[in-house]
Design a protein around this motif. Structure first.
Motif, PDB file in Angstrom:
ATOM      1  N   VAL A  40       0.844  -1.210   0.000  1.00  0.00           N
ATOM      2  CA  VAL A  40       0.000   0.000   0.000  1.00  0.00           C
ATOM      3  C   VAL A  40       0.875   1.255   0.000  1.00  0.00           C
ATOM      4  O   VAL A  40       0.513   2.277  -0.596  1.00  0.00           O
ATOM      5  CB  VAL A  40      -1.015   0.001   1.166  1.00  0.00           C
ATOM      6  CG1 VAL A  40      -0.382   0.419   2.490  1.00  0.00           C
ATOM      7  CG2 VAL A  40      -2.199   0.916   0.848  1.00  0.00           C
ATOM      8  N   SER A  41       2.038   1.170   0.624  1.00  0.00           N
ATOM      9  CA  SER A  41       2.985   2.293   0.561  1.00  0.00           C
ATOM     10  C   SER A  41       3.395   2.552  -0.884  1.00  0.00           C
ATOM     11  O   SER A  41       3.455   3.702  -1.336  1.00  0.00           O
ATOM     12  CB  SER A  41       4.223   1.994   1.409  1.00  0.00           C
ATOM     13  OG  SER A  41       3.900   1.904   2.778  1.00  0.00           O
ATOM     14  N   ALA A  42       3.660   1.467  -1.635  1.00  0.00           N
ATOM     15  CA  ALA A  42       4.059   1.599  -3.041  1.00  0.00           C
ATOM     16  C   ALA A  42       2.928   2.175  -3.888  1.00  0.00           C
ATOM     17  O   ALA A  42       3.149   3.038  -4.742  1.00  0.00           O
ATOM     18  CB  ALA A  42       4.488   0.239  -3.583  1.00  0.00           C
ATOM     19  N   LEU A  43       1.699   1.705  -3.656  1.00  0.00           N
ATOM     20  CA  LEU A  43       0.555   2.199  -4.426  1.00  0.00           C
ATOM     21  C   LEU A  43       0.325   3.686  -4.186  1.00  0.00           C
ATOM     22  O   LEU A  43       0.041   4.446  -5.120  1.00  0.00           O
ATOM     23  CB  LEU A  43      -0.705   1.401  -4.060  1.00  0.00           C
ATOM     24  CG  LEU A  43      -0.748  -0.057  -4.547  1.00  0.00           C
ATOM     25  CD1 LEU A  43      -1.913  -0.793  -3.890  1.00  0.00           C
ATOM     26  CD2 LEU A  43      -0.868  -0.121  -6.058  1.00  0.00           C
ATOM     27  N   LEU A  44       0.466   4.112  -2.937  1.00  0.00           N
ATOM     28  CA  LEU A  44       0.294   5.532  -2.614  1.00  0.00           C
ATOM     29  C   LEU A  44       1.415   6.370  -3.219  1.00  0.00           C
ATOM     30  O   LEU A  44       1.184   7.460  -3.732  1.00  0.00           O
ATOM     31  CB  LEU A  44       0.247   5.709  -1.095  1.00  0.00           C
ATOM     32  CG  LEU A  44      -1.026   5.206  -0.410  1.00  0.00           C
ATOM     33  CD1 LEU A  44      -0.795   5.029   1.087  1.00  0.00           C
ATOM     34  CD2 LEU A  44      -2.192   6.163  -0.662  1.00  0.00           C
ATOM     35  N   LEU A  45       2.629   5.845  -3.156  1.00  0.00           N
ATOM     36  CA  LEU A  45       3.780   6.547  -3.744  1.00  0.00           C
ATOM     37  C   LEU A  45       3.590   6.718  -5.251  1.00  0.00           C
ATOM     38  O   LEU A  45       3.891   7.772  -5.818  1.00  0.00           O
ATOM     39  CB  LEU A  45       5.063   5.775  -3.449  1.00  0.00           C
ATOM     40  CG  LEU A  45       6.396   6.429  -3.799  1.00  0.00           C
ATOM     41  CD1 LEU A  45       6.591   7.710  -3.013  1.00  0.00           C
ATOM     42  CD2 LEU A  45       7.538   5.463  -3.523  1.00  0.00           C
ATOM     43  N   ASN A  46       3.043   5.676  -5.901  1.00  0.00           N
ATOM     44  CA  ASN A  46       2.799   5.745  -7.344  1.00  0.00           C
ATOM     45  C   ASN A  46       1.699   6.749  -7.698  1.00  0.00           C
ATOM     46  O   ASN A  46       1.582   7.158  -8.862  1.00  0.00           O
ATOM     47  CB  ASN A  46       2.430   4.360  -7.889  1.00  0.00           C
ATOM     48  CG  ASN A  46       3.619   3.413  -7.898  1.00  0.00           C
ATOM     49  OD1 ASN A  46       4.757   3.836  -7.822  1.00  0.00           O
ATOM     50  ND2 ASN A  46       3.353   2.121  -7.981  1.00  0.00           N
ATOM     51  N   ARG A  47       0.906   7.145  -6.696  1.00  0.00           N
ATOM     52  CA  ARG A  47      -0.125   8.171  -6.900  1.00  0.00           C
ATOM     53  C   ARG A  47       0.375   9.559  -6.461  1.00  0.00           C
ATOM     54  O   ARG A  47      -0.398  10.478  -6.293  1.00  0.00           O
ATOM     55  CB  ARG A  47      -1.379   7.815  -6.085  1.00  0.00           C
ATOM     56  CG  ARG A  47      -2.098   6.578  -6.540  1.00  0.00           C
ATOM     57  CD  ARG A  47      -2.937   6.835  -7.785  1.00  0.00           C
ATOM     58  NE  ARG A  47      -3.860   5.731  -7.968  1.00  0.00           N
ATOM     59  CZ  ARG A  47      -5.089   5.696  -7.490  1.00  0.00           C
ATOM     60  NH1 ARG A  47      -5.563   6.714  -6.791  1.00  0.00           N
ATOM     61  NH2 ARG A  47      -5.864   4.640  -7.688  1.00  0.00           N
ATOM     62  N   ASN A  48       1.676   9.676  -6.270  1.00  0.00           N
ATOM     63  CA  ASN A  48       2.317  10.956  -5.940  1.00  0.00           C
ATOM     64  C   ASN A  48       2.069  11.424  -4.511  1.00  0.00           C
ATOM     65  O   ASN A  48       2.176  12.618  -4.215  1.00  0.00           O
ATOM     66  CB  ASN A  48       1.900  12.059  -6.924  1.00  0.00           C
ATOM     67  CG  ASN A  48       2.335  11.750  -8.327  1.00  0.00           C
ATOM     68  OD1 ASN A  48       3.411  11.210  -8.564  1.00  0.00           O
ATOM     69  ND2 ASN A  48       1.478  12.054  -9.292  1.00  0.00           N
ATOM     70  N   ALA A  49       1.741  10.504  -3.620  1.00  0.00           N
ATOM     71  CA  ALA A  49       1.737  10.844  -2.199  1.00  0.00           C
ATOM     72  C   ALA A  49       3.181  10.816  -1.688  1.00  0.00           C
ATOM     73  O   ALA A  49       4.044  10.144  -2.266  1.00  0.00           O
ATOM     74  CB  ALA A  49       0.896   9.851  -1.415  1.00  0.00           C
ATOM     75  N   THR A  50       3.433  11.579  -0.629  1.00  0.00           N
ATOM     76  CA  THR A  50       4.693  11.452   0.107  1.00  0.00           C
ATOM     77  C   THR A  50       4.420  10.457   1.225  1.00  0.00           C
ATOM     78  O   THR A  50       3.541  10.685   2.050  1.00  0.00           O
ATOM     79  CB  THR A  50       5.128  12.802   0.688  1.00  0.00           C
ATOM     80  OG1 THR A  50       5.358  13.710  -0.390  1.00  0.00           O
ATOM     81  CG2 THR A  50       6.395  12.661   1.515  1.00  0.00           C
ATOM     82  N   VAL A  51       5.134   9.339   1.222  1.00  0.00           N
ATOM     83  CA  VAL A  51       4.771   8.212   2.087  1.00  0.00           C
ATOM     84  C   VAL A  51       5.825   7.975   3.163  1.00  0.00           C
ATOM     85  O   VAL A  51       7.018   7.883   2.874  1.00  0.00           O
ATOM     86  CB  VAL A  51       4.574   6.923   1.262  1.00  0.00           C
ATOM     87  CG1 VAL A  51       4.158   5.768   2.163  1.00  0.00           C
ATOM     88  CG2 VAL A  51       3.539   7.136   0.158  1.00  0.00           C
TER      89      VAL A  51
END
Length: 278
Positions: free
Chosen positions: A174-185
């Protein structure tokens, strides 16, 4: 501040309704989507989960094959069972229920699942593809979290997401998915220092630690979005719900939040895998 209860049951219902149409179309072409579930041993919780998944399959028209192996099963026998399913063209998805008995090499068993049938996102290849942004079937709970975010139009781009938990089928993907959506994780875990202070910085909090009421209300900044992926005895999540609700702008309940959508993502991935065999 208007607070939104993120209703996983409604999100799940929409997913399943759309799947019924796709399953009908596939059956008209002679393709019957099929999910094989493997349960090793007699863990009551695992038996319940496998039954729930099988029932969910049947409700949308997916064929469900349930293989129940004795707890004495060896790693070699389990892998052989998985390999047989890999070579069965009528099976489109394979799910090995976690956990397996301790004497079995679970990672080796997961790795034996063919990538095109890894609808639960448990292989290292599947994880790697998810992290790189082209995976077809992310782990189902992370996929469910992203589906809820999308259905409620929760902004992710540029937001600070704090994930509490780093398991290979939840926290890390889920960290990777959020990062791929341009979130800072920020991914936190049992060795993280000053955890409350880090969580207080989050626009989006993902609770995935596996401890009841672990995340406290005073850790949450005003207006944060909370997605609780925990499920503990007594229908309790990983957050102190009532306390966290005071500051959250949007929050998932337990039960009725991430859980129902997780199963729907499993069904969705199985139907998508079947469609690729056209």
């Amino acid at each position: 501040m208007e607070q939104i209860i993120l209703d996983g049951k409604q999100v799940s219902k929409k997913v399943r309704e759309s799947l019924k149409e796709k399953v009908t179309d596939l059956k008209a072409k002679g393709i019957i989507p099929c999910l094989a579930t493997i349960l090793v041993g007699d863990d009551p919780s695992s038996e319940t989960y496998v039954k729930m998944k099988g029932n969910a399959c049947e409700k949308v028209g997916i064929k469900s094959i349930r293989l129940h192996l004795p707890k004495e099963t060896t790693t070699e026998t389990l892998i052989e069972t998985i390999e047989n399913l890999n070579h069965d063209s009528s099976v489109h998805g394979i799910l090995l229920q976690h956990p397996v008995p301790s004497h079995i090499d679970e990672r080796a068993a997961f790795e034996s699942i063919a990538i095109e049938k890894d609808v639960d996102g448990v292989t290292s290849a599947g994880y790697g593809q998810t992290a790189l942004g082209f995976g077809k079937y992310p782990s189902c709970t992370p996929a469910a979290i992203m589906k809820i975010i999308d259905d409620y139009d929760i902004p992710v781009d540029g937001k600070h997401a704090v994930v509490v938990g780093r398991s290979p089928i939840l926290g890390k993907p889920v960290s990777a998915l959020l990062l791929n959506r341009n979130a800072t994780v920020t991914t936190c875990h049992s060795h993280t220092t000053n955890l409350p202070e880090i969580v207080k910085q989050a626009d989006i909090v993902i609770a995935a630690v596996g401890k009841p009421k672990f995340i406290q209300g005073d850790w949450i900044k005003k207006g944060a979005v909370i997605l609780d992926a925990g499920y503990n005895k007594g229908n309790i999540g990983d957050i102190d719900y009532e306390a966290c609700l005071e500051n959250a702008s949007a929050i998932t309940p337990v039960p009725g939040g991430v859980g129902p959508v997780t199963i729907s993502m499993l069904l969705k991935h199985t139907v998508e895998a079947a469609a690729l065999t056209e």
